[in-house]
Design a protein around this motif. Structure first.
Motif, mmCIF file in Angstrom:
data_model
loop_
_atom_site.group_PDB
_atom_site.id
_atom_site.type_symbol
_atom_site.label_atom_id
_atom_site.label_comp_id
_atom_site.label_asym_id
_atom_site.label_seq_id
_atom_site.Cartn_x
_atom_site.Cartn_y
_atom_site.Cartn_z
ATOM 1 N N LEU A 1 12.555 -1.777 15.000
ATOM 2 C CA LEU A 1 13.371 -1.876 13.796
ATOM 3 C C LEU A 1 13.744 -0.474 13.350
ATOM 4 C CD1 LEU A 1 11.702 -4.315 11.225
ATOM 5 C CD2 LEU A 1 14.035 -4.416 12.094
ATOM 6 N N LEU A 2 14.949 -0.327 12.839
ATOM 7 C CA LEU A 2 15.352 0.941 12.242
ATOM 8 C C LEU A 2 14.841 0.973 10.810
ATOM 9 C CD1 LEU A 2 16.951 3.556 12.677
ATOM 10 C CD2 LEU A 2 18.959 2.352 11.806
ATOM 11 N N VAL A 3 14.078 2.007 10.474
ATOM 12 C CA VAL A 3 13.538 2.143 9.119
ATOM 13 C C VAL A 3 14.587 2.877 8.286
ATOM 14 C CG1 VAL A 3 11.596 2.941 7.714
ATOM 15 C CG2 VAL A 3 11.207 2.185 10.075
ATOM 16 N N THR A 4 15.407 2.098 7.608
ATOM 17 C CA THR A 4 16.549 2.611 6.854
ATOM 18 C C THR A 4 16.136 3.086 5.455
ATOM 19 O OG1 THR A 4 17.027 0.446 5.928
ATOM 20 C CG2 THR A 4 18.071 0.980 8.051
ATOM 21 N N ASN A 5 17.068 3.692 4.743
ATOM 22 C CA ASN A 5 16.807 4.085 3.360
ATOM 23 C C ASN A 5 16.501 2.871 2.492
ATOM 24 O OD1 ASN A 5 17.050 6.799 3.870
ATOM 25 N ND2 ASN A 5 19.202 6.898 3.274
ATOM 26 N N PHE A 6 17.081 1.710 2.819
ATOM 27 C CA PHE A 6 16.776 0.464 2.106
ATOM 28 C C PHE A 6 15.266 0.214 2.143
ATOM 29 C CE2 PHE A 6 15.895 -4.119 2.529
ATOM 30 C CZ PHE A 6 16.438 -4.597 1.343
ATOM 31 N N VAL A 7 14.654 0.445 3.274
ATOM 32 C CA VAL A 7 13.211 0.252 3.437
ATOM 33 C C VAL A 7 12.443 1.397 2.788
ATOM 34 C CG1 VAL A 7 11.324 0.112 5.129
ATOM 35 C CG2 VAL A 7 13.492 -1.083 5.572
ATOM 36 N N ARG A 8 12.806 2.615 3.109
ATOM 37 C CA ARG A 8 12.067 3.795 2.647
ATOM 38 C C ARG A 8 12.080 3.928 1.122
ATOM 39 N NH1 ARG A 8 11.003 7.578 6.839
ATOM 40 N NH2 ARG A 8 12.124 7.137 8.763
ATOM 41 N N ASP A 9 13.245 3.760 0.525
ATOM 42 C CA ASP A 9 13.370 3.966 -0.919
ATOM 43 C C ASP A 9 12.530 2.966 -1.715
ATOM 44 O OD1 ASP A 9 15.107 6.034 -0.345
ATOM 45 O OD2 ASP A 9 16.914 4.920 -0.895
ATOM 46 N N PHE A 10 12.446 1.730 -1.252
ATOM 47 C CA PHE A 10 11.718 0.706 -1.992
ATOM 48 C C PHE A 10 10.214 0.779 -1.764
ATOM 49 C CE2 PHE A 10 10.212 -3.637 -2.911
ATOM 50 C CZ PHE A 10 10.705 -3.766 -4.207
ATOM 51 N N THR A 11 9.796 1.203 -0.579
ATOM 52 C CA THR A 11 8.378 1.142 -0.214
ATOM 53 C C THR A 11 7.646 2.476 -0.267
ATOM 54 O OG1 THR A 11 8.857 1.547 2.118
ATOM 55 C CG2 THR A 11 8.815 -0.768 1.395
ATOM 56 N N GLY A 12 8.374 3.567 -0.168
ATOM 57 C CA GLY A 12 7.729 4.876 -0.071
ATOM 58 C C GLY A 12 7.270 5.206 1.340
ATOM 59 N N ILE A 13 7.683 4.409 2.312
ATOM 60 C CA ILE A 13 7.326 4.653 3.716
ATOM 61 C C ILE A 13 7.923 5.983 4.157
ATOM 62 C CG2 ILE A 13 7.835 3.883 6.078
ATOM 63 C CD1 ILE A 13 7.520 0.986 5.020
ATOM 64 N N THR A 14 7.107 6.772 4.885
ATOM 65 C CA THR A 14 7.599 8.048 5.413
ATOM 66 C C THR A 14 7.506 8.069 6.935
ATOM 67 O OG1 THR A 14 5.433 9.060 5.010
ATOM 68 C CG2 THR A 14 7.122 9.393 3.319
ATOM 69 N N ASP A 15 6.276 8.219 7.482
ATOM 70 C CA ASP A 15 6.141 8.364 8.931
ATOM 71 C C ASP A 15 5.390 7.232 9.623
ATOM 72 O OD1 ASP A 15 3.746 9.068 7.757
ATOM 73 O OD2 ASP A 15 3.385 10.792 9.042
ATOM 74 N N GLU A 16 4.793 6.329 8.853
ATOM 75 C CA GLU A 16 4.090 5.178 9.418
ATOM 76 C C GLU A 16 4.431 3.928 8.628
ATOM 77 O OE1 GLU A 16 -0.043 6.590 11.404
ATOM 78 O OE2 GLU A 16 -0.075 6.376 9.212
ATOM 79 N N VAL A 17 4.362 2.782 9.316
ATOM 80 C CA VAL A 17 4.643 1.486 8.697
ATOM 81 C C VAL A 17 3.462 0.564 8.951
ATOM 82 C CG1 VAL A 17 6.144 -0.554 8.712
ATOM 83 C CG2 VAL A 17 7.129 1.717 9.097
ATOM 84 N N ALA A 18 2.961 -0.065 7.890
ATOM 85 C CA ALA A 18 1.966 -1.124 8.040
ATOM 86 C C ALA A 18 2.730 -2.445 8.090
ATOM 87 C CB ALA A 18 0.978 -1.118 6.880
ATOM 88 N N PHE A 19 2.553 -3.178 9.181
ATOM 89 C CA PHE A 19 3.119 -4.516 9.334
ATOM 90 C C PHE A 19 2.051 -5.494 8.863
ATOM 91 C CE2 PHE A 19 5.539 -1.986 12.223
ATOM 92 C CZ PHE A 19 6.800 -2.550 12.233
ATOM 93 N N VAL A 20 2.390 -6.357 7.921
ATOM 94 C CA VAL A 20 1.412 -7.250 7.306
ATOM 95 C C VAL A 20 1.889 -8.692 7.433
ATOM 96 C CG1 VAL A 20 0.201 -7.833 5.162
ATOM 97 C CG2 VAL A 20 0.767 -5.432 5.680
ATOM 98 N N GLY A 21 1.091 -9.528 8.091
ATOM 99 C CA GLY A 21 1.429 -10.933 8.245
ATOM 100 C C GLY A 21 1.279 -11.692 6.943
ATOM 101 N N ARG A 22 2.249 -12.573 6.660
ATOM 102 C CA ARG A 22 2.219 -13.396 5.448
ATOM 103 C C ARG A 22 2.556 -14.853 5.789
ATOM 104 N NH1 ARG A 22 2.359 -10.691 0.491
ATOM 105 N NH2 ARG A 22 1.709 -12.736 -0.198
#
Length: 150
Positions: free
Chosen positions: A98-119
């Motif tokens: 997945l491309l980690v876009t500004n849509f993702v980064r701005d809302f979550t604060g993600i920088t260099d790592e992503v936690a994938f969480v099952g729901r």
């Protein structure tokens, strides 16, 4: 007869590459394939600083809820603002990234790592430390008798 249910379970943390892509965990890609989900509906979670991701069935569920309300009601309008205004469609690339876009980064604060969480019927993208903190809060008061102290 035992029926295997395809659910998003557990969590994993992956690094974002130099081009801003992150590999979706194989277990999550497997669920996407089992459910034949090609286009991902992604929205800003209503409670947590996370991006929730599922198939079109997830969007349709929200739209049914919106349609059940008076279309001019404040509740219907707030829900549409969150579901439609806070959502985008994305696709995995050929390598399952997945491309980690500004849509993702701005809302979550993600920088260099992503936690994938099952729901269960969807999964989320979290900033790893924020996920661990939210999980610790959710666990408070739920320790079994004789369990380890916090």
């Amino acid at each position: 007869m035992f029926r295997v249910m395809s659910r998003f379970l557990s969590h994993a943390t992956n690094r974002i590459d130099s081009k801003g892509r992150v590999s979706v965990p194989a277990a999550f890609r497997s669920v996407l394939a089992q459910r034949n989900i090609q286009e991902l509906y992604c929205f800003q979670d209503f409670v947590f600083p996370a991006i929730s991701i599922g198939g079109s069935d997830l969007l349709e569920r929200f739209e049914r809820q919106i349609a059940s309300e008076d279309p001019f009601s404040p509740e219907s309008n707030r829900m549409s603002l969150l579901v439609h205004g806070g959502g985008v469609f994305m696709k995995l690339d050929a390598e399952g990234r997945l491309l980690v876009t500004n849509f993702v980064r701005d809302f979550t604060g993600i920088t260099d790592e992503v936690a994938f969480v099952g729901r269960a019927d969807h999964f989320q993208l979290w900033q790893p430390e924020a996920f661990l903190a939210a999980q610790a809060i959710a666990r408070e008061g739920r320790r079994p008798i004789g369990g380890r102290p916090g």
